[in-house]
Design a protein around this motif. Structure first.
Motif, PDB file in Angstrom:
ATOM      1  N   THR A  37       0.826  -1.210   0.000  1.00  0.00           N
ATOM      2  CA  THR A  37       0.000   0.000   0.000  1.00  0.00           C
ATOM      3  C   THR A  37       0.856   1.253   0.000  1.00  0.00           C
ATOM      4  O   THR A  37       0.323   2.349  -0.176  1.00  0.00           O
ATOM      5  CB  THR A  37      -0.910   0.062   1.231  1.00  0.00           C
ATOM      6  N   THR A  40       0.464   3.633  -2.746  1.00  0.00           N
ATOM      7  CA  THR A  40      -0.878   4.208  -2.730  1.00  0.00           C
ATOM      8  C   THR A  40      -0.979   5.319  -1.683  1.00  0.00           C
ATOM      9  O   THR A  40      -1.646   6.331  -1.912  1.00  0.00           O
ATOM     10  CB  THR A  40      -1.908   3.114  -2.415  1.00  0.00           C
ATOM     11  N   VAL A  85      -4.936   0.110   7.316  1.00  0.00           N
ATOM     12  CA  VAL A  85      -4.260  -1.062   6.763  1.00  0.00           C
ATOM     13  C   VAL A  85      -3.750  -1.944   7.888  1.00  0.00           C
ATOM     14  O   VAL A  85      -3.864  -3.173   7.838  1.00  0.00           O
ATOM     15  CB  VAL A  85      -3.102  -0.626   5.830  1.00  0.00           C
ATOM     16  N   SER A 110      -2.474  -6.319   1.613  1.00  0.00           N
ATOM     17  CA  SER A 110      -2.007  -4.997   1.200  1.00  0.00           C
ATOM     18  C   SER A 110      -2.209  -4.800  -0.297  1.00  0.00           C
ATOM     19  O   SER A 110      -2.487  -3.692  -0.750  1.00  0.00           O
ATOM     20  CB  SER A 110      -0.546  -4.790   1.603  1.00  0.00           C
ATOM     21  N   PHE A 113      -5.703  -3.633  -0.513  1.00  0.00           N
ATOM     22  CA  PHE A 113      -5.821  -2.212  -0.176  1.00  0.00           C
ATOM     23  C   PHE A 113      -5.336  -1.330  -1.318  1.00  0.00           C
ATOM     24  O   PHE A 113      -5.895  -0.265  -1.574  1.00  0.00           O
ATOM     25  CB  PHE A 113      -5.029  -1.893   1.088  1.00  0.00           C
ATOM     26  N   LEU A 114      -4.258  -1.799  -1.975  1.00  0.00           N
ATOM     27  CA  LEU A 114      -3.747  -1.043  -3.124  1.00  0.00           C
ATOM     28  C   LEU A 114      -4.848  -0.837  -4.151  1.00  0.00           C
ATOM     29  O   LEU A 114      -5.088   0.279  -4.630  1.00  0.00           O
ATOM     30  CB  LEU A 114      -2.576  -1.813  -3.748  1.00  0.00           C
TER      31      LEU A 114
END
Lengths: 305, 306
Positions: A37, A40, A85, A110, A113-114
């Motif tokens: 992440t 991001t 996260v 992760s 989440f990205l």
């Protein structure tokens, strides 16, 4: 002379890579977790900062904010996202031992989440690159014929301060001792009284802070933000981290600068199209020939993933 | 059959083959984040042979598959020396180097891409996908499949039992690379055009997520994952506007609603990934689940339930 100018530019570019690479290396060093992440979060700080400076607070609460304030809120957004996260990659995990892909769970989360964060930004703000209304661009000074932009010098200073501060934090403070204990052996640290649920979020806060800072500096220095801006920076920061050695902060600093230099020199001698091959070739070579990197340690990142 | 459904079926078949290509290394415990690199190798080999020499489709696709497999075999030795985070990064770097090399290659069209003269209809990818599925199911039922599962579950013990785990991992990686190359070759001929932008890092991430969400314990997993995430956006395309207009009508707004932003499918993929990792990290379809379906009344299943 042109070569010296390129060298100065590469240090400036490298300082952005350094900040993001330090964030990567911190999570790997302490938690053995490759946090996808991070690019991001970098992008989030820039895009939220831009949106606040362009539109103001949501629901018409205010007019467009001045850019330093907007970037500050952008950094806060990155830190908050990073803590979110943490909740879903570490805290609420149900781990059952005996399955080897289980170690990949935080990494896979992760990646999730990205996708979520990046596409939400795309939906909210569109996919186009936006001009960031930073300080006026002609703040340039010339030292013996070499042109240096003042915001870049200031951001270089901030990066150096942050890295030195981080080293101090890890070496001297109580939190830092806890972090190093977790890096050594999470279970033993827990038994000896390190409260994992309080210390692990610190890593993620620092990650958010570093990425937010890098995003803000990028927005100010290059005057442009886009939902894709994290991809390029993120991959180059990963390359920098690997070249410097996983888990080593000064390694990430060195690696980030080397990648910046490689990029600028490749552009100078071979043209912009070959940058990707040069940077990733450097990374692949490091992985195959000297996996621990320049300053890294043998043991980090070797565990099953 | 309308062109719309033909396109979806081709994509579905290609994604299933691609997912199996990533499934094989993952089933031995190696996360392969370089899928797009292998796919690009297969696609560009097929495109080049078709455009330059006018070779028939079976030859171009076959050669593309062999090239990807051989490259997979060759890089498996140095790459599988690395472990953990390093392995993920090395496969990722491999895909980027492939993409960068193709981007700078004049003969392969660089950033402009390449058009592929020979076109194949949706039937061929679907039939090939059927064979690949059967092949992987067969492979998982052989002794080799058993050693793959054992390597995945515990490398040290498997090694002690006398299995050459290095050989198992390299073979799984190479066969996986070949299947990804096959998917690439079929892609090139189905869409008559290849450009390197369609083999980016996100593609590698998506396909790895298909596999992990579907489940890596059985060969059903990649099939379920790839099918679900290929068909989901098509479903959303019709369902989301209806939900939106229903909600709008509820508040009293009457306006036409366009098709949803394409990004929503990735938001949903990501959110499902996070939820799955929290709730069911072993993937949608597990070995226990298959056994429970198969021997509904047997005692072994009841034990596993308990």
């Amino acid at each position: 002379m042109l070569l010296i100018q390129q060298f100065v530019n590469s240090v400036m570019l490298g300082s952005v890579y350094v900040t993001v690479a330090v964030a990567f290396t911190l999570t790997i060093g302490v938690l053995n977790f490759l946090n996808f992440t991070i690019p991001t979060l970098f992008m989030l700080a820039g895009m939220v900062g831009w949106a606040l400076a362009y539109w103001g607070l949501p629901f018409g609460l205010s007019g467009p904010l001045p850019w330093p304030l907007a970037l500050f809120f952008g950094m806060c957004a990155a830190i908050l996202a990073s803590l979110l996260v943490e909740r879903f990659t570490f805290r609420y995990l149900k781990t059952k031992y005996g399955d080897s892909t289980e170690h990949a769970i935080p990494l896979v989360s992760s990646l999730g989440f990205l996708l979520v964060l990046e596409n939400l930004v795309r939906i909210g703000y569109g996919t186009d690159a936006q001009r960031f209304p930073g300080p006026s661009a002609d703040l340039t000074m010339s030292i013996g014929g070499i042109f240096v932009r003042i915001p870049q010098v200031v951001s270089l200073g901030i990066v150096v301060l942050i890295v030195v501060g981080l080293t101090w934090l890890l070496k001297r403070s109580r939190i830092g001792r806890g972090l190093r204990a977790i890096a050594e052996n999470p279970d033993a640290a827990n038994i000896l009284g390190v409260d994992t649920n309080r210390v692990v979020p610190v890593v993620f806060m620092l990650t958010g802070l570093l990425c937010g800072l890098a995003g803000a500096l990028f927005a100010v220095n290059y005057g442009e933000v886009s939902p894709q801006m994290g991809e390029d920076i993120g991959t180059k920061a990963i390359a920098g981290m690997v070249v410097g050695g996983l888990g080593s902060i000064w390694g990430a600093v060195l690696g980030g600068l080397i990648v910046g230099l490689t990029e600028m020199m490749t552009i100078h001698f071979f043209g912009a199209d070959t940058v990707q091959v040069a940077v990733w070739g450097l990374l692949l070579l490091t992985l195959l020939l000297r996996p621990q990197g320049l300053l890294g340690h043998h043991s980090i990142g070797k565990g099953k993933l | 059959m309308s062109g719309y459904w033909a396109g979806i079926l081709s994509i579905l078949a290609i994604n299933v083959i691609f997912a199996y290509g990533i499934f094989l290394p993952v089933a031995t415990g190696q996360l392969n984040l370089g899928g797009a690199g292998f796919q690009a190798l297969g696609a560009y080999t097929a495109a080049y042979l078709s455009a330059m020499f006018g070779l028939p489709v079976p030859v171009t696709v076959g050669v593309g598959m062999v090239v990807a497999g051989v490259v997979g075999f060759l890089i498996a030795f140095p790459i599988l020396r690395t472990r953990g985070v390093y392995l993920v990064l090395a496969t990722f770097a491999f895909a980027e180097v492939v993409a960068g090399t193709i981007l700078n290659s004049e003969t392969l069209g660089g950033a402009m891409g390449m058009s592929v003269p020979a076109f194949i209809d949706w039937e061929i990818p679907v039939i090939v996908a059927g064979f690949v599925t059967l092949f992987v199911f067969y492979l998982m039922s052989t002794r080799f499949g058993l050693t793959m599962r054992a390597t995945h579950d515990d490398e040290v013990v498997t090694d002690l039992m006398g299995v050459n785990i290095r050989m198992v991992q390299v073979c799984a990686f190479a066969i996986g690379g070949a299947l990804a190359g096959l998917a690439g070759g079929l892609y090139a001929h189905s869409f008559s055009f290849v450009e390197i932008q369609s083999f980016n890092a996100l593609v590698s991430i998506y396909v790895l997520l298909y596999v992990l969400l579907g489940g890596t314990q059985t060969a059903w997993g990649p099939l379920a994952g790839a099918a679900f995430f290929t068909l989901l956006p098509e479903l959303l395309r019709t369902v989301l506007p209806q939900v939106k207009s229903f909600l709008a009508a509820l508040v009293g707004i009457e306006e036409p609603v366009g098709p949803p932003d394409d990004s929503w499918r990735f938001v949903i993929l990501g959110a499902l990934t996070i939820a799955m990792m929290v709730l069911r990290p072993e993937g949608l379809i597990t070995r226990t689940m298959i056994e429970r379906l198969r021997f509904r009344r047997s005692s072994s299943a009841r034990e596993q339930v308990a």
